[in-house]
Design a protein around this motif. Structure first.
Motif, short mmCIF file in Angstrom:
data_model
loop_
_atom_site.label_atom_id
_atom_site.label_comp_id
_atom_site.label_asym_id
_atom_site.label_seq_id
_atom_site.Cartn_x
_atom_site.Cartn_y
_atom_site.Cartn_z
N ASP B 233 0.71 -1.23 -0.15
CA ASP B 233 -0.02 0.11 -0.23
C ASP B 233 0.93 1.25 0.07
O ASP B 233 0.40 2.25 -0.40
CB ASP B 233 -0.89 -0.01 1.22
CG ASP B 233 -1.84 -1.21 1.22
OD1 ASP B 233 -2.52 -1.40 0.09
OD2 ASP B 233 -1.90 -1.76 2.37
N ASN B 302 -6.34 0.72 9.80
CA ASN B 302 -6.59 -0.03 8.64
C ASN B 302 -6.34 0.40 7.45
O ASN B 302 -6.88 -0.04 6.21
CB ASN B 302 -7.70 -0.86 9.08
CG ASN B 302 -7.72 -2.46 8.51
OD1 ASN B 302 -6.79 -2.81 7.91
ND2 ASN B 302 -8.95 -3.18 8.42
N LYS B 305 -2.11 -1.73 4.84
CA LYS B 305 -2.16 -2.87 5.25
C LYS B 305 -0.74 -3.63 5.22
O LYS B 305 -0.40 -4.48 6.08
CB LYS B 305 -3.06 -3.98 4.59
CG LYS B 305 -4.76 -3.94 5.09
CD LYS B 305 -5.35 -4.82 4.22
CE LYS B 305 -6.90 -4.64 4.89
NZ LYS B 305 -7.57 -3.52 4.43
N LYS B 306 -0.02 -3.21 4.42
CA LYS B 306 1.30 -3.65 4.23
C LYS B 306 2.25 -2.61 3.63
O LYS B 306 1.71 -1.87 2.46
CB LYS B 306 1.07 -4.84 3.12
CG LYS B 306 2.28 -5.67 3.05
CD LYS B 306 2.04 -6.96 1.94
CE LYS B 306 3.25 -7.79 1.85
NZ LYS B 306 3.03 -8.75 0.77
N GLU B 337 3.33 -4.77 8.59
CA GLU B 337 1.95 -5.28 8.24
C GLU B 337 0.77 -4.99 9.49
O GLU B 337 1.27 -5.11 10.45
CB GLU B 337 2.04 -6.63 7.68
CG GLU B 337 3.02 -6.88 6.53
CD GLU B 337 2.90 -8.34 6.27
OE1 GLU B 337 2.02 -9.06 6.19
OE2 GLU B 337 4.10 -8.75 5.96
N TYR B 338 -0.33 -4.88 8.79
CA TYR B 338 -1.35 -4.83 9.95
C TYR B 338 -2.35 -5.66 9.30
O TYR B 338 -3.00 -5.71 8.21
CB TYR B 338 -1.98 -3.15 10.06
CG TYR B 338 -2.93 -3.42 10.86
CD1 TYR B 338 -2.89 -3.22 12.28
CD2 TYR B 338 -4.54 -3.31 10.48
CE1 TYR B 338 -3.86 -3.28 13.34
CE2 TYR B 338 -5.52 -3.17 11.46
CZ TYR B 338 -5.01 -3.22 12.87
OH TYR B 338 -6.23 -3.03 13.75
N GLU B 339 -2.52 -6.86 10.19
CA GLU B 339 -3.53 -7.94 9.76
C GLU B 339 -4.69 -7.88 10.83
O GLU B 339 -4.48 -8.68 11.89
CB GLU B 339 -2.92 -9.18 9.58
CG GLU B 339 -1.46 -9.43 8.52
CD GLU B 339 -0.52 -9.98 9.13
OE1 GLU B 339 -0.01 -11.02 8.39
OE2 GLU B 339 0.19 -9.74 10.08
N GLU B 340 -5.68 -7.56 10.36
CA GLU B 340 -6.96 -7.60 11.23
C GLU B 340 -7.11 -8.81 11.93
O GLU B 340 -7.60 -9.21 12.86
CB GLU B 340 -7.83 -6.61 10.64
CG GLU B 340 -8.62 -5.71 11.55
CD GLU B 340 -9.80 -5.17 10.95
OE1 GLU B 340 -10.06 -5.32 9.79
OE2 GLU B 340 -10.46 -4.11 11.58
#
Lengths: 123, 344, 154
Positions: B233, B302, B305-306, B337-340
């Motif tokens: 992103d 959010n 994400k990456k 990274e953000y992994e919900e």
């Protein structure tokens, strides 16, 4: 009228000397210290052949205010005191002739440093 | 003379298993407050000296404030922090070390010039992934202290080159942890860069000096992870500036990697053109401020994400420049990274 | 950043310098030169006015010229202190560097800056970090030239 002419000469010659300096900055990216030394030495060498004297006579402050005029004054003073007191004069005259300028800068620099604080550049 | 190294040696990429970014805190200077991202910083000061009597002490206070702010914001206490790591641009990295002396916590001082912030994240992530629970990573820079160390006194009337950059003032701190109870971003991978020198000597053009290093590290990271720029992103460099960022894009595209709109440079995004920074900001504060404010918020909302953060550093000193040497540069890359779904 | 003269198909260590040179934005030379001319010229005009003033006060021409330069040095020191001279330098370039006022600025600026390190190792030691080379090289060159004229009878 005479004053107006003298001012015009000073403006044009002084301005042109600065333009040469600006060209050096733009095309060679030399730093302040180097530019100052180059102009000073240029003034000194021109005066070694007695040439800068003519420029001073013509343009007055236009030639004496730029730093090359400082080189001129150093050489002129040193050469003159050689005439007065022999070779030892070479070590005397230069600083003697420029003593007022250097002393003013040191004393005012000291005083200003004690009074003012450094500030960040805004832009 | 460009220093020749063997480019064919591949840079390895590290994988982290448990490295969570709890939170970050940013303290920015007055010019940064007036800049494009002014509203994002946690704290902005209206005076460069931050109430102290010298710029150096002001910089130290910014570091200490960022450190304490990040600890408080992350909901941990001083005694939970197992190590503080970081560095700054001053000789003997005094700002970080002096800011840390009030804490009874182990301390590692780092220096990679403007890349120090990302370097501290790379090292900090290793520590929490293996040995420690909480690590604080702090870095920053200060215009007035850096200017007189690297260039000229402030009051000297100098003509600034049109491709020069402006050292950003501020400090940022990130708290890393090996666990997190609430959803937060993670550092998942890192590629440690090598020193790259393409022979640039102009200290007013550090973006151009650092661009090849950034290109080298980014290509290695993409290659090792079998990804392309579109998979992220955001791809963000530290302080290449506008010119360096342009050259960076040119360099990567010549190698077949085309950067899209998802590329940004922290230094180039911090100021308005009227602020006359020319090519934008430089200094360790660029990545430390932008990452710990706007980017961390976007990750935790959010919106990102990456992403890749590439910290760039020019490793010269005034002495090496006066001796006519070229500018060696470094770039480190971390993947965030953000992994919900991890928390669902 | 736009006008690349050559098309660089490959950028390598060997052609990187020329690539960067062509890619970097250029100063606007005309604008810089006009500012340098105007500001440099104006400082010299102030000098000339001071010379005229001192001559009117009855001093000889040479003394007037020296005194005028000293007054400019003092003015530059004060404007440096209140933070005006460095702003002038931003656009005047050589126009504010080359005149004797630039020399004064070069002495006063580090003095203010290093005040925080004290009177001896701060102001005393750092005052000539920028201007020192001017005096060192100037005096050396002047002594050599004067000795040569003494040798060859000038």
């Amino acid at each position: 009228m005479e004053l107006a002419l003298a001012l015009l000469k000073a403006f044009v010659v002084g301005g042109l000397i600065c333009v040469i300096g600006q060209l050096l900055i733009d095309y060679t990216h030399l730093t302040n210290g180097k530019i100052l030394v180059i102009f000073l030495v240029a003034g000194a060498i021109l005066q070694a052949f007695g040439l800068y004297e003519y420029l001073i006579k013509f343009a007055g402050a236009g030639a004496s205010v730029p730093i090359s005029g400082f080189g001129y004054a150093l050489v002129k003073g040193a050469v003159e005191s050689v005439k007065e007191m022999g070779p030892i004069g070479a070590f005397v005259g230069g600083l003697k002739a420029t003593a007022i300028g250097i002393s003013t800068a040191i004393v005012f620099g000291y005083a200003v440093a004690l009074i003012f604080k450094p500030r960040t550049k805004e832009m | 003379m460009a220093y020749m190294v063997n480019d064919s040696y591949d840079l390895p990429t590290i994988n982290y298993v448990n490295c969570y970014i709890l939170d970050g805190y940013s303290v920015a200077g007055p010019k940064e407050r007036m800049g494009k991202l002014g509203e994002h910083y946690d704290l902005t000061v209206d005076n460069d000296k931050f109430g102290e009597d010298t710029f150096e002490k002001g910089e130290r206070k910014m570091f200490a404030t960022a450190l304490q702010g990040a600890i408080n914001k992350s909901g941990v206490s001083d005694s939970d922090i197992n190590a503080i790591i970081g560095g700054d641009l001053l000789n003997q990295i005094v700002s970080t070390s002096f800011a840390t002396r009030g804490y009874p916590i182990p301390y590692l001082g780092l220096y990679n010039a403007c890349g120090t912030f990302v370097e501290s994240l790379v090292v900090g992530a290793m520590l929490v992934d293996n040995y420690m629970q909480h690590v604080a990573c702090v870095s920053g820079s200060h215009f007035s202290t850096a200017e007189r160390q690297y260039r000229f006194p402030l009051e000297l009337g100098v003509f600034r080159s049109p491709h020069s950059q402006w050292t950003a003032t501020g400090a940022g701190c990130t708290i890393l942890s090996n666990h997190s109870a609430h959803p937060c971003a993670r550092i998942t991978k890192a590629t440690i860069g090598r020193v790259v020198d393409y022979g640039i000597k102009d200290i007013n053009n550090m973006g151009a000096a650092m661009a090849p290093a950034a290109c080298d590290t980014l290509l290695a990271h993409l290659n090792n992870t079998s990804t392309k720029p579109d998979d992220y992103d955001l791809i963000m460099t530290g302080d290449l500036g506008k010119l360096g960022g342009y050259i960076f894009g040119d360099l990567t595209s010549k190698k077949g990697v085309v950067l899209g709109d998802n590329y940004m440079d922290c230094g180039a995004s911090m100021y308005y053109p009227e602020q006359r920074t020319y090519m934008g900001g430089s200094g360790a504060a660029c990545s430390a401020l932008v990452f710990n404010s706007m980017i961390l918020n976007q990750l935790h909302n959010n919106e990102i994400k990456k992403m890749l953060l590439i910290g760039t550093g020019a490793l010269m000193s005034p002495t090496t420049s006066f001796q006519g040497d070229s500018i060696p540069s470094i770039a480190h890359c971390i993947q965030v990274e953000y992994e919900e779904e991890l928390w669902n | 950043m736009k006008s690349q003269q050559k098309d660089y198909a490959q950028i390598s260590k060997s052609n990187y310098k020329s690539y960067v040179f062509e890619t970097s934005p250029k100063s606007s030379h005309w604008k810089n030169m006009i500012w340098a001319f105007l500001i440099g010229g104006l400082i010299c005009v102030v000098g000339q006015l001071l010379i005229a003033l001192f001559i009117k006060l009855g001093l000889d021409k040479e003394m007037s010229s020296t005194l005028a330069s000293s007054v400019l040095v003092a003015l530059a020191a004060i404007t440096t202190g209140i933070g005006i001279y460095d702003r002038l330098g931003r656009f005047a370039g050589a126009g504010s560097t080359i005149p004797i006022t630039g020399f004064s600025n070069a002495i006063v600026a580090p003095a203010i800056e290093f005040r925080s390190e004290g009177l001896i190792y701060g102001i005393g030691a750092k005052m000539f970090t920028v201007a020192g080379p001017v005096i060192v090289n100037g005096v050396s060159v002047a002594v050599i030239i004067a000795l040569l004229t003494a040798l060859f009878g000038g």
